[in-house]
Design a protein around this motif. Structure first.
Motif, PDB file in Angstrom:
ATOM      1  N   ALA A  11       0.711   4.214  -2.747  1.00  0.00           N
ATOM      2  CA  ALA A  11       0.480   5.602  -2.337  1.00  0.00           C
ATOM      3  C   ALA A  11       1.593   6.513  -2.844  1.00  0.00           C
ATOM      4  CB  ALA A  11       0.365   5.686  -0.815  1.00  0.00           C
ATOM      5  N   GLU A  13      -5.176   6.703  -9.073  1.00  0.00           N
ATOM      6  CA  GLU A  13      -5.301   5.500  -8.250  1.00  0.00           C
ATOM      7  C   GLU A  13      -4.442   4.396  -8.838  1.00  0.00           C
ATOM      8  OE1 GLU A  13      -8.926   3.110  -8.291  1.00  0.00           O
ATOM      9  OE2 GLU A  13      -9.541   4.145 -10.118  1.00  0.00           O
ATOM     10  N   THR A  47       0.935   7.117  -6.540  1.00  0.00           N
ATOM     11  CA  THR A  47      -0.159   8.063  -6.824  1.00  0.00           C
ATOM     12  C   THR A  47       0.259   9.494  -6.497  1.00  0.00           C
ATOM     13  OG1 THR A  47      -1.194   7.580  -4.688  1.00  0.00           O
ATOM     14  CG2 THR A  47      -2.072   6.436  -6.602  1.00  0.00           C
ATOM     15  N   GLU A  48       1.013   9.697  -5.438  1.00  0.00           N
ATOM     16  CA  GLU A  48       1.497  11.049  -5.124  1.00  0.00           C
ATOM     17  C   GLU A  48       2.420  11.561  -6.231  1.00  0.00           C
ATOM     18  OE1 GLU A  48       0.583  13.181  -2.831  1.00  0.00           O
ATOM     19  OE2 GLU A  48      -0.845  11.737  -2.022  1.00  0.00           O
ATOM     20  N   ASP A  74       0.835  -1.199   0.000  1.00  0.00           N
ATOM     21  CA  ASP A  74       0.000   0.000   0.000  1.00  0.00           C
ATOM     22  C   ASP A  74       0.873   1.254   0.000  1.00  0.00           C
ATOM     23  OD1 ASP A  74      -2.324  -1.498  -0.015  1.00  0.00           O
ATOM     24  OD2 ASP A  74      -2.659  -1.320   2.148  1.00  0.00           O
ATOM     25  N   GLU A  75       2.004   1.206   0.663  1.00  0.00           N
ATOM     26  CA  GLU A  75       2.914   2.346   0.699  1.00  0.00           C
ATOM     27  C   GLU A  75       3.481   2.639  -0.690  1.00  0.00           C
ATOM     28  OE1 GLU A  75       3.090  -0.276   2.868  1.00  0.00           O
ATOM     29  OE2 GLU A  75       2.279   0.766   4.610  1.00  0.00           O
TER      30      GLU A  75
END
Length: 119
Positions: free
Chosen positions: A78, A105, A81-82, A74-75
Motif C-alpha cells: 500500500a 497496484e 502504490t501511494e 500489505d502495508e
C-alpha cells in the motif's frame, strides 16, 4: 523482479516524463520494498484507444502494475502504490482539458515465475 508495466494513454506521450518517473519509481521500490536496483525493470506501453464510462474523449489513463516476488506485507504494498500515485502527480501533465485517471497496484508474482539473464 520487480516487473513494472506502465500503460498510458497516447494523449499523454508529450506530458509524461517517463525516464524521470522510472528513475524515481525504481528508487522508491528499492527504499520501500527492499528490491535491488539492477532488478528494477520498467516497460511503458502507449495505449491508443480508451473509453471511460460512455465517453470516448476528454480522458487520459495511466495504470502502473508492479509484480514482485512474494514476501512484502500489505502495508508495504500500500505504501508503494501511494508513492506511485504521488510520482504520477509529479511526472504526468495532461495537455489541454484531459481528465487524468491514474491508478497503481502491487501484486505477488506467480510461483511459476522464472527468468534468465545473458545471451
Amino acid at each position: 523482479m520487480p516487473q513494472i508495466t506502465v500503460d498510458y494513454s497516447e494523449g499523454l506521450a508529450d506530458g509524461f516524463d517517463r525516464p524521470a518517473f522510472a528513475r524515481d519509481l525504481h528508487t522508491a521500490v528499492v527504499e520501500i520494498a527492499a528490491a535491488k536496483p539492477p532488478a528494477c525493470k520498467t516497460r511503458f506501453r502507449r495505449t491508443e484507444d480508451i473509453t471511460v464510462g460512455p465517453e470516448t474523449g476528454g480522458h487520459a489513463l495511466v495504470h502502473v502494475h508492479i509484480a514482485m516476488l512474494p514476501g512484502r506485507t500489505d502495508e508495504t504494498k500500500a505504501r508503494l502504490t501511494e508513492t506511485v500515485l504521488e510520482l504520477l502527480r509529479q511526472y504526468v501533465k495532461p495537455s489541454g482539458d484531459l481528465l487524468l485517471h491514474a491508478s497503481a497496484e502491487v501484486r505477488d508474482l506467480d510461483p511459476s515465475y522464472r527468468k534468465f539473464e545473458g545471451e
